[in-house]
Motif scaffolding. Structure first.
Motif, PDB file in Angstrom:
ATOM      1  N   LYS A  60       5.180  33.448 -79.211  1.00 39.74           N
ATOM      2  CA  LYS A  60       5.695  33.865 -80.516  1.00 39.74           C
ATOM      3  C   LYS A  60       5.966  35.371 -80.517  1.00 39.74           C
ATOM      4  CE  LYS A  60       3.817  30.293 -83.477  1.00 39.74           C
ATOM      5  NZ  LYS A  60       5.013  29.507 -83.833  1.00 39.74           N
ATOM      6  N   TYR A  72      15.677  42.768 -78.702  1.00 35.77           N
ATOM      7  CA  TYR A  72      15.299  41.526 -78.019  1.00 35.77           C
ATOM      8  C   TYR A  72      15.533  40.386 -79.012  1.00 35.77           C
ATOM      9  CZ  TYR A  72      12.357  44.882 -75.440  1.00 35.77           C
ATOM     10  OH  TYR A  72      11.897  45.946 -74.738  1.00 35.77           O
ATOM     11  N   VAL A  73      15.367  39.167 -78.541  1.00 36.79           N
ATOM     12  CA  VAL A  73      15.233  38.053 -79.488  1.00 36.79           C
ATOM     13  C   VAL A  73      14.029  37.214 -79.074  1.00 36.79           C
ATOM     14  CG1 VAL A  73      17.580  37.843 -80.379  1.00 36.79           C
ATOM     15  CG2 VAL A  73      16.991  36.748 -78.211  1.00 36.79           C
ATOM     16  N   PRO A  74      13.408  36.533 -80.034  1.00 36.16           N
ATOM     17  CA  PRO A  74      12.253  35.705 -79.708  1.00 36.16           C
ATOM     18  C   PRO A  74      12.627  34.519 -78.822  1.00 36.16           C
ATOM     19  CG  PRO A  74      12.448  36.051 -82.078  1.00 36.16           C
ATOM     20  CD  PRO A  74      13.703  36.549 -81.470  1.00 36.16           C
ATOM     21  N   VAL A  75      11.609  33.874 -78.347  1.00 36.41           N
ATOM     22  CA  VAL A  75      11.775  32.702 -77.501  1.00 36.41           C
ATOM     23  C   VAL A  75      12.197  31.508 -78.355  1.00 36.41           C
ATOM     24  CG1 VAL A  75      10.440  31.022 -76.162  1.00 36.41           C
ATOM     25  CG2 VAL A  75      10.094  33.472 -75.804  1.00 36.41           C
ATOM     26  N   ASP A  76      13.124  30.742 -77.832  1.00 36.23           N
ATOM     27  CA  ASP A  76      13.438  29.449 -78.428  1.00 36.23           C
ATOM     28  C   ASP A  76      12.348  28.501 -77.955  1.00 36.23           C
ATOM     29  OD1 ASP A  76      14.382  26.945 -79.057  1.00 36.23           O
ATOM     30  OD2 ASP A  76      16.481  27.487 -78.691  1.00 36.23           O
ATOM     31  N   GLU A  77      11.510  28.032 -78.880  1.00 36.46           N
ATOM     32  CA  GLU A  77      10.305  27.316 -78.452  1.00 36.46           C
ATOM     33  C   GLU A  77      10.611  26.017 -77.715  1.00 36.46           C
ATOM     34  OE1 GLU A  77       8.270  27.018 -82.198  1.00 36.46           O
ATOM     35  OE2 GLU A  77       9.205  25.111 -82.663  1.00 36.46           O
ATOM     36  N   THR A  78      11.852  25.516 -77.834  1.00 32.43           N
ATOM     37  CA  THR A  78      12.182  24.292 -77.098  1.00 32.43           C
ATOM     38  C   THR A  78      12.222  24.531 -75.584  1.00 32.43           C
ATOM     39  OG1 THR A  78      14.534  24.743 -77.315  1.00 32.43           O
ATOM     40  CG2 THR A  78      13.540  23.359 -79.019  1.00 32.43           C
ATOM     41  N   SER A 117      15.253  37.165 -74.579  1.00 30.72           N
ATOM     42  CA  SER A 117      16.366  37.842 -73.923  1.00 30.72           C
ATOM     43  C   SER A 117      15.851  38.781 -72.843  1.00 30.72           C
ATOM     44  CB  SER A 117      17.142  38.650 -74.964  1.00 30.72           C
ATOM     45  OG  SER A 117      16.260  39.508 -75.651  1.00 30.72           O
ATOM     46  N   ASN A 142      15.191  32.273 -72.956  1.00 29.36           N
ATOM     47  CA  ASN A 142      16.169  31.398 -73.607  1.00 29.36           C
ATOM     48  C   ASN A 142      17.287  30.964 -72.672  1.00 29.36           C
ATOM     49  OD1 ASN A 142      14.606  31.749 -75.806  1.00 29.36           O
ATOM     50  ND2 ASN A 142      16.088  32.926 -77.011  1.00 29.36           N
TER      51      ASN A 142
END
Lengths: 286, 474
Positions: A60, A72-78, A117, A142
């Motif tokens: 997270k 940056y961007v957060p992680v895509d949890e999928t 990212s 991602n």
């Protein structure tokens, strides 16, 4: 008398407020980390990484883990489960097979931070960080897609690379490592021509940054691409480069054996029991 | 006297002892308790909206892809969130779930802590937004919340880039439109199509005149300031479901202030200082056209397909015939189809202003680009005329100089542009007959329904009915 009384009164007034004490039961907000309602993914990570290895997988977003000025961007949890499963198969399990189950528990960093990212630094981009044997940061999560072997290899190689940093941060490689290519290390490695690094005895341009990066790059390249790849690579870079790479290879083999009791390569042809071969087999099975 | 002093001392002592009881916390509770309470309150506010929230963010990048992005989100108490976005039709029709949490940073902060549509404008990967590597559209997804979030709308600010956020409670109908009918992108198209039919939409606020250019993510306002200079203000904006245009930051100039362009059922209007002013159409922009190197515009794109449609023509005779003669010339020689011409004012390698003529055409699926330059001259009246046509160097020069391009345009386009002197084109040095045309550059009327943007024209000074029309850009 009057003066004494006055002094006493003043002292009493000053002391009057010193009775306040901090309430030891007052709860500090955010102490002990952030909380949220656990999901299936949290449970899975707990059983796969916390219980067996005491590893925290922080997927997270938390801006304080990163450069506060950068985007940056957060992680895509999928993507998390697929990535971590691959990481376990390709990185953790081969070391366990070679060095026993306690090796990873003892040596591997305890905190893993994921972000969606890359980190862009002007003309270069950072794929991962290792900090003080305690934390490994894996970027570009991602982009992870099992259908794209190039991306899979790149991200897993980053994890391997960062783990090698943990190894040498725990027990340093022999100092002769630094002498093999001493004249070719440069902080401005990124502006050196692509044609240069091979003949100079490096596996990548980034390996020219300093001996630590060289060590992590060389090992992660061999582990992720295989021994045959390394042999082919050496024949492609000319005699001088090959000799230097061979000297590095010998140091790596000895380092793994003497420090960690790990067979870097298989013990005899076809045995398939070396770290490199086990990893290669794991990659093939992804 | 002494007794009074002792009594006073005793009272002081008592007071000072008593005062300490109340000094423990200035606001009754400790900062952690208060912070915890406000985070809970904020989370409840977000979760209790029965039909979810619209969240709009205005990016700091105000270029082609920048502007306001709008999302619809439903917050659940278990830190989960579902979202739709107006990025494209896929994000407007596909629900995506992720997580959020409220965290005490320097300020209470709403963090969208798992990737969802709201992160798209901020994504630094150039393949995502097409923006500069590492920048994204300079957008935010950590949102600082302050004050009480009562009512149907509240504003907030992004943590990293200070992007403006507007949170608006959705109604049942709006939720229905988002989740069942790709409402977020549908309203963009409705509103964009309407504004595209308006020619130079303008508002007169008493003596102050404002030209509007409204897109689906950005609103631009042109006006003349006190010094007589044309100013452009660009503000991220989005259409609401009632067709109002909502600005993420207000337009402010002197005593004029508005953050909404209201749809009244027939057209648009703005309200400022308790007066309402309608948007009306102008034939051309009210402020002078600035065309040249370093000016608002330096490029005129002459594309007959865009300018002339069955619904209306912005390219008219006599220039239309000249353009069509060039088109026919190119086509008969080797089935090369003219796509468009570009007239570009630029500096030459020697730093002198010149005009570059770019010819874009295709043959089958192959596109070609040919270029040549003219010397740019100005007479005493400020009129412009072109001399000394020269072929550009490299492939673009060859594409212009080839038998099937330049020579086919020598007697029409090149001649129309060339004022005087001897200039030639093609391997066999075909002479371009000079026309003695001088030009005045001004706005051109837009007679093409659906064609947006500002049109400019190069008007022949001796025959103002004859002009080269095109869309203006820089």
């Amino acid at each position: 008398m009057k003066r004494i009384l006055l002094c006493m009164a003043m002292t009493a007034m000053l002391l009057a407020c010193t009775k306040d004490e901090l309430n030891p039961d007052s709860k500090l907000l955010g102490m002990g980390g952030d909380t949220w309602e656990r999901t299936e993914l949290d449970d899975w990570l707990y059983h796969e990484f916390v219980v067996p290895y005491n590893m925290e997988i922080k997927y997270k977003w938390d801006p304080y883990e990163f450069d506060l000025e950068k985007n940056y961007v957060p992680v895509d949890e999928t993507r998390v489960k697929e990535l971590m499963t691959s990481l376990k198969k390709v990185w953790i399990e081969p070391y366990e097979k070679q060095a026993g189950t306690s090796f990873i528990k003892k040596i591997a960093p305890k905190r893993y931070v994921l972000v969606g990212s890359l980190q862009y630094n002007g003309t270069t981009a950072t794929l991962g960080f290792a900090e003080g044997g305690n934390k490994i940061t894996i970027l570009d999560v991602n982009s992870f897609d099992l259908k794209d072997p190039t991306i899979v290899r790149r991200i897993l190689k980053t994890a391997e690379h960062e783990f090698v940093h943990t190894l040498h941060q725990t027990v340093l490689y022999p100092t002769e490592w630094q002498t093999i290519c001493r004249e070719s290390y440069t902080g401005s490695y990124n502006s050196t021509p692509d044609s240069e690094f091979g003949p100079a005895g490096f596996v990548s341009k980034y390996a020219r940054a300093n001996p630590d990066e060289d060590f992590a790059e060389t090992i992660s390249h061999i582990v992720m691409n295989g021994r045959q790849w390394f042999e082919n690579y050496m024949t492609s870079v000319g005699a001088d480069g090959a000799a230097k790479l061979r000297a590095k290879e010998n140091i790596i083999i000895a380092y793994f054996k003497t420090i960690w009791n790990i067979d870097f390569y298989e013990t005899y042809d076809g045995a398939g029991d070396g770290l490199v071969e086990i990893t290669q087999e794991a990659i093939a099975r992804l | 006297m002494k007794k009074i002093q002792y009594h006073l001392l005793a009272v002081l002592l008592l007071l000072s002892a008593a005062s300490c009881e109340n000094e423990k916390y200035l606001f009754g509770e400790g900062p952690d308790e208060r912070l915890s309470a406000i985070l809970t309150e904020y989370q409840n506010t977000l979760c209790e909206a029965p039909h979810g929230w619209f969240i709009a963010v205005g990016t700091q990048d105000r270029g082609t892809a920048g502007g306001a992005y709008r999302f619809w989100a439903k917050f659940s108490p278990n830190n989960r969130i579902t979202m739709y976005g107006d990025i494209n039709t896929t994000t407007a029709t596909t629900e995506k779930e992720s997580s959020y949490r409220l965290k005490a940073m320097q300020l209470p902060t709403l963090m969208f802590d798992g990737y969802n549509y709201i992160h798209w404008p901020a994504d630094p990967r150039p393949v995502i937004t097409g923006a500069t590597t590492g920048d994204g559209l300079l957008s935010d997804y950590d949102v600082n919340l302050v004050g009480d979030l009562q009512g149907d709308e509240f504003k907030a600010t992004g943590r990293l880039h200070n992007c403006p956020f507007i949170f608006t409670k959705a109604t049942a109908e709006e939720q229905q439109a988002v989740t069942n009918a790709s409402g977020l992108t549908a309203i963009q198209s409705t509103v964009e199509n309407f504004w595209n039919t308006l020619k130079y939409p303008t508002i007169d606020i008493d003596e102050f005149r404002l030209q509007l250019s409204i897109g689906k993510r950005l609103s631009a306002f042109n006006y003349i300031d006190d010094d007589g200079n044309v100013q452009t203000i660009t503000i991220p904006s989005y259409p609401e479901f009632n067709r109002d245009i909502r600005l993420t930051e207000p337009f402010e100039y002197k005593n004029i202030w508005f953050d909404r362009i209201h749809w009244n059922g027939n057209g648009y209007e703005i309200t400022t200082n308790n007066h309402t002013y309608p948007v009306y159409e102008f034939e051309v922009p009210f402020y002078p056209l600035e065309f040249g190197v370093g000016k608002m515009y330096n490029t005129l794109t002459i594309d007959k397909t865009a300018l002339n449609t069955p619904a209306g023509n912005s390219m008219i005779d006599p220039f239309l015939s000249i353009y069509e003669a060039a088109e026919a010339g190119l086509h008969t020689s080797s089935t090369r189809d003219l796509d468009r011409l570009l007239i570009i004012f630029e500096l030459s390698d020697q730093g002198i202003e010149q005009m570059r003529l770019r010819v874009m055409y295709h043959s089958g699926t192959t596109n070609y680009l040919g270029e040549g330059t003219f010397k740019l001259n100005r007479d005493n009246d400020g009129y412009i005329y072109f001399t000394d046509f020269a072929i550009a160097s490299g492939t673009v020069g060859s594409n212009m100089n080839g038998t099937n391009t330049g020579p086919k345009m020598a007697t029409n386009i090149l001649s129309y542009l060339l004022h005087s002197g001897l200039s030639t084109v093609g391997a066999s040095a075909i002479i371009i007959p000079p026309s003695e045309n001088k030009f005045r550059i001004d706005w051109a009327p837009n007679n093409t329904p659906g064609l947006s943007g500002n049109l400019g024209g190069f008007y022949v000074v001796n025959n103002p009915a004859s002009y080269i029309p095109g869309t203006l850009s820089n």
